[in-house]
Design an enzyme around this catalytic site. Structure first.
Site, mmCIF file in Angstrom:
data_model
loop_
_atom_site.group_PDB
_atom_site.id
_atom_site.type_symbol
_atom_site.label_atom_id
_atom_site.label_comp_id
_atom_site.label_asym_id
_atom_site.label_seq_id
_atom_site.Cartn_x
_atom_site.Cartn_y
_atom_site.Cartn_z
ATOM 1 N N LYS A 148 0.845 -1.177 0.000
ATOM 2 C CA LYS A 148 0.000 0.000 0.000
ATOM 3 C C LYS A 148 0.894 1.244 0.000
ATOM 4 C CE LYS A 148 -1.135 1.934 4.020
ATOM 5 N NZ LYS A 148 -0.107 2.379 4.956
ATOM 6 N N HIS A 178 0.285 -5.436 5.738
ATOM 7 C CA HIS A 178 1.079 -6.178 6.719
ATOM 8 C C HIS A 178 0.268 -6.579 7.955
ATOM 9 C CE1 HIS A 178 1.723 -2.267 8.719
ATOM 10 N NE2 HIS A 178 2.094 -2.948 9.788
ATOM 11 N N LYS A 182 0.156 -10.303 10.777
ATOM 12 C CA LYS A 182 0.331 -10.313 12.240
ATOM 13 C C LYS A 182 -0.302 -11.591 12.790
ATOM 14 C CE LYS A 182 0.425 -5.289 12.827
ATOM 15 N NZ LYS A 182 1.653 -4.887 13.478
ATOM 16 N N GLU A 216 -1.640 4.578 18.038
ATOM 17 C CA GLU A 216 -0.175 4.635 17.963
ATOM 18 C C GLU A 216 0.336 5.784 18.814
ATOM 19 O OE1 GLU A 216 1.575 3.566 13.960
ATOM 20 O OE2 GLU A 216 -0.172 4.737 13.383
ATOM 21 N N ASP A 235 -4.487 6.292 5.115
ATOM 22 C CA ASP A 235 -3.274 5.572 5.526
ATOM 23 C C ASP A 235 -3.608 4.319 6.340
ATOM 24 O OD1 ASP A 235 -0.403 5.260 5.989
ATOM 25 O OD2 ASP A 235 -0.813 5.885 8.051
ATOM 26 N N HIS A 240 -5.720 -1.321 6.708
ATOM 27 C CA HIS A 240 -5.604 -2.170 7.907
ATOM 28 C C HIS A 240 -6.931 -2.316 8.656
ATOM 29 C CE1 HIS A 240 -1.505 -1.665 6.911
ATOM 30 N NE2 HIS A 240 -1.252 -0.576 7.592
ATOM 31 N N LYS A 337 -2.665 8.845 15.575
ATOM 32 C CA LYS A 337 -1.255 8.985 15.952
ATOM 33 C C LYS A 337 -1.140 9.877 17.168
ATOM 34 C CE LYS A 337 0.754 7.820 11.611
ATOM 35 N NZ LYS A 337 1.222 6.467 11.861
HETATM 36 C C1 BG6 Z 1 1.515 1.659 8.135
HETATM 37 C C2 BG6 Z 1 1.119 3.101 8.160
HETATM 38 O O1 BG6 Z 1 0.844 0.980 7.112
HETATM 39 O O2 BG6 Z 1 1.174 1.061 9.394
HETATM 40 C C3 BG6 Z 1 1.790 3.814 9.311
HETATM 41 O O3 BG6 Z 1 1.486 3.703 6.935
HETATM 42 C C4 BG6 Z 1 1.532 3.106 10.612
HETATM 43 O O4 BG6 Z 1 1.360 5.175 9.382
HETATM 44 C C5 BG6 Z 1 1.842 1.628 10.499
HETATM 45 O O5 BG6 Z 1 2.366 3.712 11.602
HETATM 46 C C6 BG6 Z 1 1.378 0.878 11.739
HETATM 47 O O6 BG6 Z 1 1.840 -0.444 11.688
HETATM 48 P P1 BG6 Z 1 2.152 -1.265 13.028
HETATM 49 O O7 BG6 Z 1 2.525 -2.621 12.528
HETATM 50 O O8 BG6 Z 1 3.263 -0.555 13.725
HETATM 51 O O9 BG6 Z 1 0.892 -1.262 13.824
#
Ligand code: BG6
Length: 490
Positions: A148, A178, A182, A216, A235, A240, A337
Site C-alpha cells: 500500500k 502487513h 500479524k 499509535e 493511511d 488495515h 497517531k
Molecule cells: C503503516 C502506516 O501501514 O502502518 C503507518 O502507513 C503506521 O502510518 C503503520 O504507523 C502501523 O503499523 P504497526 O505494525 O506498527 O501497527
C-alpha cells in the site's frame, strides 16, 4: 526445528527500491530472521536494486546501521546471510547498461522461484513492471509484491491495478497489507473457525457492538509529505482497519483457500453501508505543543511542516454492515497517531443476560460479557465473565477475566508480519494478500467520505497528544449508547 509443512523451495528475490525504509527496516530484516531460523534454503539469493551508487559492502553497512538489532542468530549465520546480498546500482527508469547486464546474468535459472518486491512509491509500480517485462526477467515462477498505498482513491487504484494486470496475471500479484501477517490477526480466523463456542454467538442475536482500536504513540516521523496527502483515513482505515473489520465480520469460507477467503472479505466490504452523515464519524488532529514526561511533543502542524494542514491524524467511524448476520450491530473503529499508547485491540461486547435471577440490588454490578482480542503488544485474548465473589453472606457478583497470553502459552517468539508474508509469497499462497477487487471495494467506500469532508469543509478537531483522541470520538460512540473500551496499559 522447522515443522515439515513450513519448508519452502529455494528462491531469488529482487528488491526494487532497496535503499528505502521499507526494504531496510522490514523486508531485509524479515528475510534475515527466516534465514537464521533455518527456513530459507541455502541457494536462495537476494538482489538489491536502487539508484544510489553503492558497492555491496557499502550497502551492507547501510543495512547494518539502520536495521533493528534484535535479529537473534549467531554472528556467523548473520554473516552468511549478508553474503547472499548483491547490490546493483540500477535506475529502473533508465538503467545503466553495464550494471543491468551483470544483474541479468544472475537471473539464469528458469525453474527457480523468482520474486520481485516493488519497494517503491506507487508511481513507480508501472515502471517496475515494465522494467521486469521488457528485460525478459519473467520466468514461469515469477511473482511480484506490492505495498500500500495502492492509489489514493478509486480511479488511481484502478489505474495501478490495470497496469499491473497488463503485465502479470492476478495469481502472480501479491498485494501486502502487513496487518494480515500479524499472528493475532490470523488467530482471529483460528479463534472464529476452530472453536464452536464463539461462532454460534457471532451474530446480532448475541453481540451488541464491536470496537476496533488501532492507536499509535508515534507521530508522522519523517513521512510528512506522504502522510499530509493521505491522513489517517487513507493511511490506516482504507486498508488495515477495513481488513480487520472483514476478518471479524466475514462468513466462514468453506475451506481456507485464498479465493474463498478473499471473496468472503469482499462481500463484507460490499455490504458496508456508505457513510453519508458527518455524525457517523469523527476526525482529529493532534494539537498544541506540550510536554509528556519532560519531552516536548510537537503539534501535527509543526511535524507536517504545513501550518495550514487540515489532514486528520485521527479517525473514528460507526460502520453498519447490511447483511443478515450483522444488521443492527454497529462496528466502532478508531485509529490515530500520538495517542496515549501503542495498542491494537478488537473488543466484542455481548448482549446482557436475557433474564436476571439474582437480587435486584446487584443488577447494576452486572456487566455484559466482553471478548478482548489484543493484537499488539502482548498478544492475547481476554474474556470478561461474571463470577460470584468468594465469601459467605449471599451472592455478590463481580467481573473476572479468563486470560490467555499467546507468548506465555506457546513460549515462542512472535514473528514479524513480513516474515510470514514473504514466506507465503514463496509458497504461492495468496490467502493473506489483498485481491484487486478488495482494494477497489475499499476505496469505493472511502471515496464518498473524503468527498463529504471536502464538500462540508469539515475540519479535524484538535486533540491533546497522549490522549485517546478528540472529544467528538467519544460523542460518536456515546450517542449510540456505548463507551470506548479503555485499553489496559500493560
Ligand atoms: C503503516 C502506516 O501501514 O502502518 C503507518 O502507513 C503506521 O502510518 C503503520 O504507523 C502501523 O503499523 P504497526 O505494525 O506498527 O501497527
Amino acid at each position: 526445528m522447522i515443522h515439515p509443512n513450513s519448508e519452502i523451495q529455494e528462491f531469488d528475490i529482487t528488491i526494487i527500491g532497496s535503499t528505502g525504509n521499507l526494504s531496510i527496516t522490514k523486508i531485509l530484516p524479515a528475510l534475515l530472521k527466516r534465514y537464521v531460523d533455518g527456513q530459507i534454503p541455502e541457494n536462495s539469493r537476494v538482489f538489491c536494486l536502487a539508484r544510489q551508487k553503492l558497492n555491496d559492502s557499502e550497502f551492507i553497512n547501510l543495512l547494518k546501521k539502520n536495521t533493528p538489532k534484535n535479529t537473534g542468530g549467531s554472528s556467523s549465520l548473520i554473516k552468511k546471510f549478508l553474503s547472499k546480498i548483491k547490490y546493483y546500482c540500477i535506475d529502473i527508469t533508465n538503467p545503466n547498461k553495464e550494471n543491468l547486464l551483470s544483474f541479468q546474468k544472475c537471473l539464469n535459472d528458469d525453474n527457480k522461484i523468482r520474486l520481485f518486491y516493488f519497494a517503491t512509491a506507487p508511481e513507480l509500480f508501472g515502471s517496475s513492471a515494465n522494467f521486469i517485462k521488457s528485460n525478459n526477467f519473467v520466468n514461469k515462477k515469477t511473482r511480484i509484491i506490492v505495498e500500500k498505498p495502492i492509489g489514493n482513491n478509486l480511479p488511481s487504484a484502478i489505474k495501478i491495478n490495470t497496469i499491473l494486470n497488463k503485465y502479470f496475471k492476478e495469481a502472480q500479484i501479491y498485494r501486502i497489507d502487513h496487518y494480515l501477517g500479524k499472528e493475532t490477526v490470523q488467530n482471529l480466523m483460528a479463534m472464529r473457525f476452530a472453536n464452536q463456542i464463539f461462532e454460534t454467538h457471532w451474530n446480532n442475536n448475541s453481540i451488541s457492538n464491536i470496537q476496533i482500536t488501532v492507536s499509535e504513540e508515534i507521530g508522522i516521523e519523517g513521512r510528512e509529505t506522504y502522510y499530509d496527502t493521505y491522513g489517517a483515513i487513507k493511511d490506516m482505515v482504507q486498508n488495515h482497519i477495513l481488513q480487520l473489520v472483514c476478518l471479524v465480520a466475514m462468513e466462514p469460507p468453506s475451506k481456507l483457500d485464498a479465493d474463498l477467503v478473499r471473496n468472503e472479505k469482499l462481500k463484507i466490504l460490499q455490504s458496508m453501508q456508505n457513510i453519508e452523515r458527518l455524525e457517523d464519524f469523527s476526525i482529529g488532529q493532534y494539537g498544541s505543543e506540550i510536554k509528556i514526561n519532560g519531552a516536548k511533543i510537537n503539534s501535527y502542524l509543526k511535524d507536517s511542516k504545513n501550518h495550514l494542514s487540515t489532514t486528520e491524524s485521527f479517525a473514528a467511524f460507526k460502520i453498519n454492515i447490511n447483511n443478515w448476520r450483522w444488521k443492527g450491530v454497529p462496528f466502532f473503529v478508531r485509529t490515530g497517531k500520538k495517542l496515549r499508547k501503542r495498542v491494537s485491540e478488537i473488543v466484542v461486547t455481548f448482549k446482557p443476560v436475557k433474564h436476571f435471577i439474582f437480587d435486584q440490588s446487584i443488577e447494576k454490578q452486572i456487566k455484559p460479557n466482553q471478548l478482548i482480542i489484543r493484537l499488539q503488544p502482548n498478544e492475547g485474548l481476554k474474556l470478561l465473565l461474571m463470577s460470584k465473589e468468594p465469601g459467605p453472606g449471599g451472592i455478590r457478583i463481580a467481573p473476572s477475566f479468563l486470560n490467555l497470553s499467546f507468548s506465555d502459552t506457546f513460549k515462542k517468539r512472535i514473528p514479524d508480519a513480513y516474515e510470514r508474508l514473504l514466506m507465503d509469497v514463496v509458497r504461492g499462497n495468496q490467502t493473506l494478500f489483498i485481491s484487486k477487487d478488495e482494494v477497489e471495494a475499499a476505496w469505493n467506500w472511502i471515496d464518498p467520505i473524503v468527498k463529504l469532508i471536502k464538500e462540508n469543509n469539515f475540519k479535524p478537531e484538535i486533540y491533546k497528544p497522549g490522549s485517546w483522541g478528540p472529544k467528538s470520538s467519544n460523542e460518536l460512540i456515546e450517542k449510540n449508547g456505548f463507551k470506548w473500551y479503555e485499553p489496559v496499559l500493560d
